[in-house]
Design a protein around this motif. Structure first.
Motif, PDB file in Angstrom:
ATOM      1  N   ALA A   1      45.672  39.778  36.331  1.00  0.00           N
ATOM      2  CA  ALA A   1      44.556  39.652  36.565  1.00  0.00           C
ATOM      3  C   ALA A   1      43.750  39.184  35.418  1.00  0.00           C
ATOM      4  O   ALA A   1      42.693  38.466  35.334  1.00  0.00           O
ATOM      5  CB  ALA A   1      43.917  40.726  37.595  1.00  0.00           C
TER       6      ALA A   1
ATOM      7  N   LEU B   1      44.306  36.206  33.578  1.00  0.00           N
ATOM      8  CA  LEU B   1      43.650  34.848  34.212  1.00  0.00           C
ATOM      9  C   LEU B   1      42.185  34.854  33.912  1.00  0.00           C
ATOM     10  O   LEU B   1      41.531  33.586  33.738  1.00  0.00           O
ATOM     11  CB  LEU B   1      44.068  34.948  35.880  1.00  0.00           C
ATOM     12  N   ARG B   2      41.605  35.916  33.849  1.00  0.00           N
ATOM     13  CA  ARG B   2      40.031  36.070  33.596  1.00  0.00           C
ATOM     14  C   ARG B   2      39.859  35.590  32.191  1.00  0.00           C
ATOM     15  O   ARG B   2      38.901  34.796  31.884  1.00  0.00           O
ATOM     16  CB  ARG B   2      39.341  37.163  34.063  1.00  0.00           C
TER      17      ARG B   2
ATOM     18  N   VAL C   1      40.420  29.387  36.582  1.00  0.00           N
ATOM     19  CA  VAL C   1      41.233  29.855  37.624  1.00  0.00           C
ATOM     20  C   VAL C   1      40.899  29.643  38.918  1.00  0.00           C
ATOM     21  O   VAL C   1      39.752  29.907  39.257  1.00  0.00           O
ATOM     22  CB  VAL C   1      41.833  31.156  37.460  1.00  0.00           C
TER      23      VAL C   1
ATOM     24  N   SER D   1      40.163  31.636  32.039  1.00  0.00           N
ATOM     25  CA  SER D   1      38.887  31.231  32.710  1.00  0.00           C
ATOM     26  C   SER D   1      37.735  31.129  31.798  1.00  0.00           C
ATOM     27  O   SER D   1      36.846  30.402  31.851  1.00  0.00           O
ATOM     28  CB  SER D   1      38.385  31.722  33.967  1.00  0.00           C
TER      29      SER D   1
ATOM     30  N   GLN E   1      42.632  34.111  41.596  1.00  0.00           N
ATOM     31  CA  GLN E   1      41.983  35.321  40.909  1.00  0.00           C
ATOM     32  C   GLN E   1      41.781  36.297  41.784  1.00  0.00           C
ATOM     33  O   GLN E   1      42.233  37.525  41.631  1.00  0.00           O
ATOM     34  CB  GLN E   1      40.714  34.735  40.269  1.00  0.00           C
TER      35      GLN E   1
ATOM     36  N   ASP F   1      43.364  39.967  41.317  1.00  0.00           N
ATOM     37  CA  ASP F   1      42.513  41.177  41.234  1.00  0.00           C
ATOM     38  C   ASP F   1      43.175  42.336  42.275  1.00  0.00           C
ATOM     39  O   ASP F   1      42.999  43.646  41.969  1.00  0.00           O
ATOM     40  CB  ASP F   1      41.164  40.850  41.670  1.00  0.00           C
TER      41      ASP F   1
END
Length: 207
Positions: A123, A126-127, A66, A130, A71, A75
């Motif tokens: 958030a 997305l993590r 990402v 990744s 990101q 966040d």
């Protein structure tokens, strides 16, 4: 996308186990899984550990690192995160109005969906993307697989989706004329492609 109770599931393997438990509770044996973007990783991971009849993977890639600005915005739970994703996910005439169905605005639909998870799950999701490597499970898949890539995908490039497909023995690849949100940009084309694949794939044609 923030409409379930509890904390977001932090990684793809745990999401896959959650999905497997859901299928058990619904008494679904050997399900056919259709996953888009992060969902393609969840489906792939579940197939690596549980019996599934087949996989349809859309908007997928050999990796989903990402972009740092995205990101960071997620966040911080700021609307810019939604603007990033929606702006990169649609293409062509869909960016200016409905493409397939009168009265629908795909970009608006995507915005409302992502906004519902902006302070909850975006958030974290997305993590999770990744941090996941799909290539090892891809090399172990034994069920029929259809990978659908989008010609104007700026989130998961078609070539990257093709490389994931190449790691899956016997996987078929289809290309649709759309952006990352192919299920909204080109829903009829996606439906025809999936239906055609099911009709000519052993084990599905008689269902």
């Amino acid at each position: 996308h923030g409409r379930s109770g509890g904390d977001p599931i932090p990684d793809i393997p745990t999401m896959a186990e959650w999905l497997a438990r859901l299928c058990e509770q619904l008494e679904l044996e050997n399900p056919l899984l259709v996953g888009h973007s992060m969902g393609s990783y969840v489906a792939l991971e579940m197939a690596d550990n549980h019996a599934v009849a087949g996989l349809v993977l859309l908007g997928t890639s050999e990796s989903m690192a990402v972009q740092a600005d995205l990101q960071g915005a997620a966040d911080e739970h700021v609307p810019r995160a939604v603007e990033f994703v929606v702006g990169w996910s649609h293409s062509g005439e869909t960016r200016f109005g409905p493409r397939a169905e009168p009265g629908l605005w795909p970009m608006g639909m995507s915005s409302r969906l992502l906004e519902s998870g902006l302070g909850v799950s975006l958030a974290s999701d997305l993590r999770a993307c990744s941090g996941y490597d799909p290539m090892p499970p891809a090399s172990r898949v034994v069920c029929p697989v259809l990978v659908i890539v989008a010609s104007d995908d700026r989130m998961t490039a078609p070539a990257d989706g093709g490389r994931l497909a190449a790691a899956i023995a016997g996987a078929e690849v289809g290309i649709v004329d759309s952006g990352h949100m192919s299920i909204l940009d080109s829903p009829r084309e996606v439906e025809r492609m999936v239906s055609s694949w099911l009709a000519r794939t052993d084990g599905f044609s008689d269902r």
